[in-house]
Design a protein around this motif. Sequence first.
Motif, PDB file in Angstrom:
ATOM      1  N   SER A   1       5.925  11.882 -13.001  1.00 45.43           N
ATOM      2  CA  SER A   1       5.950  12.281 -11.743  1.00 45.43           C
ATOM      3  C   SER A   1       4.803  13.080 -11.179  1.00 45.43           C
ATOM      4  CB  SER A   1       6.840  13.402 -10.773  1.00 45.43           C
ATOM      5  OG  SER A   1       8.141  12.655 -10.791  1.00 45.43           O
ATOM      6  N   ARG A   2       4.210  13.560 -12.673  1.00 44.65           N
ATOM      7  CA  ARG A   2       2.803  13.686 -12.564  1.00 44.65           C
ATOM      8  C   ARG A   2       1.803  12.998 -13.153  1.00 44.65           C
ATOM      9  NH1 ARG A   2       2.050  18.501 -17.506  1.00 44.65           N
ATOM     10  NH2 ARG A   2       2.926  16.835 -18.501  1.00 44.65           N
ATOM     11  N   ALA A   3       1.698  11.502 -13.822  1.00 43.00           N
ATOM     12  CA  ALA A   3       1.617  11.473 -14.859  1.00 43.00           C
ATOM     13  C   ALA A   3       1.186  10.200 -13.089  1.00 43.00           C
ATOM     14  CB  ALA A   3       1.655  10.183 -15.553  1.00 43.00           C
ATOM     15  N   PHE A   4       2.122   9.683 -12.265  1.00 44.33           N
ATOM     16  CA  PHE A   4       1.789   9.000 -11.895  1.00 44.33           C
ATOM     17  C   PHE A   4       0.736   9.806 -10.182  1.00 44.33           C
ATOM     18  CE2 PHE A   4       3.371   7.083  -7.913  1.00 44.33           C
ATOM     19  CZ  PHE A   4       3.749   4.913  -8.266  1.00 44.33           C
ATOM     20  N   LYS A   5       1.475  11.205  -9.593  1.00 41.87           N
ATOM     21  CA  LYS A   5       0.384  11.414  -9.513  1.00 41.87           C
ATOM     22  C   LYS A   5      -1.123  12.048  -9.368  1.00 41.87           C
ATOM     23  CE  LYS A   5       0.118  15.733  -5.847  1.00 41.87           C
ATOM     24  NZ  LYS A   5       0.737  16.251  -5.650  1.00 41.87           N
ATOM     25  N   ASN A   6      -1.066  12.327 -10.277  1.00 45.35           N
ATOM     26  CA  ASN A   6      -2.678  11.870 -11.755  1.00 45.35           C
ATOM     27  C   ASN A   6      -3.464  10.647 -11.030  1.00 45.35           C
ATOM     28  OD1 ASN A   6      -2.736  14.630 -11.943  1.00 45.35           O
ATOM     29  ND2 ASN A   6      -1.641  14.514 -13.741  1.00 45.35           N
ATOM     30  N   TYR A   7      -2.283   9.626 -10.853  1.00 48.15           N
ATOM     31  CA  TYR A   7      -3.252   8.061 -11.154  1.00 48.15           C
ATOM     32  C   TYR A   7      -3.238   7.536  -9.720  1.00 48.15           C
ATOM     33  CZ  TYR A   7      -4.106   3.660 -12.980  1.00 48.15           C
ATOM     34  OH  TYR A   7      -5.063   2.222 -13.480  1.00 48.15           O
ATOM     35  N   TYR A   8      -2.579   7.962  -8.902  1.00 44.25           N
ATOM     36  CA  TYR A   8      -2.436   7.081  -7.322  1.00 44.25           C
ATOM     37  C   TYR A   8      -2.726   8.225  -6.329  1.00 44.25           C
ATOM     38  CZ  TYR A   8      -0.596   2.751  -9.019  1.00 44.25           C
ATOM     39  OH  TYR A   8      -0.779   1.172 -10.438  1.00 44.25           O
TER      40      TYR A   8
ATOM     41  N   ASN B   1       8.083   9.453  -5.007  1.00 44.56           N
ATOM     42  CA  ASN B   1       9.187   9.628  -4.101  1.00 44.56           C
ATOM     43  C   ASN B   1       8.081   9.415  -2.507  1.00 44.56           C
ATOM     44  OD1 ASN B   1      11.618  10.184  -4.853  1.00 44.56           O
ATOM     45  ND2 ASN B   1      10.703  12.561  -5.585  1.00 44.56           N
ATOM     46  N   ARG B   2       7.061  10.326  -2.882  1.00 45.30           N
ATOM     47  CA  ARG B   2       6.328   9.788  -1.737  1.00 45.30           C
ATOM     48  C   ARG B   2       5.489   8.347  -1.538  1.00 45.30           C
ATOM     49  NH1 ARG B   2       1.765  14.202   0.562  1.00 45.30           N
ATOM     50  NH2 ARG B   2       4.313  15.396   0.920  1.00 45.30           N
ATOM     51  N   TYR B   3       5.006   7.280  -2.540  1.00 44.63           N
ATOM     52  CA  TYR B   3       4.909   6.353  -2.998  1.00 44.63           C
ATOM     53  C   TYR B   3       5.622   5.227  -2.240  1.00 44.63           C
ATOM     54  CZ  TYR B   3       2.578   2.276  -4.232  1.00 44.63           C
ATOM     55  OH  TYR B   3       1.253   0.696  -4.349  1.00 44.63           O
ATOM     56  N   HIS B   4       7.365   5.606  -2.609  1.00 36.69           N
ATOM     57  CA  HIS B   4       8.570   4.923  -2.254  1.00 36.69           C
ATOM     58  C   HIS B   4       8.528   5.079  -0.337  1.00 36.69           C
ATOM     59  CE1 HIS B   4      12.339   4.376  -2.016  1.00 36.69           C
ATOM     60  NE2 HIS B   4      12.059   3.812  -2.959  1.00 36.69           N
ATOM     61  N   ALA B   5       8.249   6.554  -0.499  1.00 38.03           N
ATOM     62  CA  ALA B   5       8.563   6.665   1.370  1.00 38.03           C
ATOM     63  C   ALA B   5       7.525   5.747   2.054  1.00 38.03           C
ATOM     64  CB  ALA B   5       8.478   8.454   1.389  1.00 38.03           C
ATOM     65  N   LYS B   6       6.336   5.581   1.564  1.00 43.54           N
ATOM     66  CA  LYS B   6       5.231   5.381   2.693  1.00 43.54           C
ATOM     67  C   LYS B   6       4.935   3.859   2.717  1.00 43.54           C
ATOM     68  CE  LYS B   6       1.123   4.578   0.012  1.00 43.54           C
ATOM     69  NZ  LYS B   6      -0.024   5.444  -0.237  1.00 43.54           N
ATOM     70  N   GLU B   7       6.031   2.936   1.259  1.00 46.54           N
ATOM     71  CA  GLU B   7       6.147   1.580   1.544  1.00 46.54           C
ATOM     72  C   GLU B   7       7.218   1.214   2.176  1.00 46.54           C
ATOM     73  OE1 GLU B   7       3.370  -0.203   0.463  1.00 46.54           O
ATOM     74  OE2 GLU B   7       2.224   1.384  -0.091  1.00 46.54           O
TER      75      GLU B   7
END
Length: 281
Positions: A263-270, A275-281
């Motif tokens: 989750s930390r790597a994903f947030k730093n990248y995007y 979870n938020r990316y999943h909810a947004k899409e």
Amino acid sequence: MKEFSHEYAEHWFHTPTPMEKAGGLWPIRAGRNKAKSNYKMGPRMITYYSVHFILDGEGMFNQNETNKNIQQGDIFCLLPNQTHQYSSNPDHPLQMFWLAFDGRQAIPLLKRIGITNYSTHVKGIINEEIIEILSELATHFKKDEEDDDLFGLSIMYKLFHSLSVQSKQKNLAPATPRNWLQKSQEYMNMHFAENISVKDVAKYVGIHRSYFADSFVNEVGVTPSNYLLSLKMNRAVELILERTHTITEIALSLGYSDLYSFSRAFKNYYGVSPNRYHAKE
């Protein structure tokens, strides 16, 4: 062998089967000869690849406007749609075996044995094992049975394997920096989800880690670690959008030790959490 004006020769012609044409390599023709003193072929062109194995004798080979002395133990390759010619030394006539083929794998297989568009002659590569395989090929081509096509392909691949081993042992096809980079990218593309490190990649391609990293940045524009990260993050997004896996399953599938590190790597990248990316899409 049948006598011709300039040689004694056997020719075997083959029509590739549908199974052969569906793969990456298929035979077209093969043959062997004993040259007469007046032996000369060309100038001419062919539409496929043809590797000639010099079993005895010596002569001259010309392609790409380059002359090469050829002799026992050498091979040379005729390239598609390029003018070539070759001839025998009258005092020491050539004896050759040739194999003509085509397919998507032709170029990478030839490259493995030291043959490229700029270097079509390899010296001293033939050994007893290769001669035995050529004899197997001759026996196969004489029969030319359609339901035996898999066996024929296996002999061809065995031949290229033996040539590749000889080429590597004799350092006839040395790697170049671009070869290392291509090989490293293929390795990372295949294994990025298995928690490999830049050190692992450098070891795989046989290059010192710092030199590999510098070369990679110069050619690709990003560091190897960032390249690996982008592969993981792109795959993470694909899996999230499939909506068939939990975030924890995705994290572990991509080689992360736990959900938090992913989750930390994903947030730093995007810029957003998985979870938020999943909810947004």
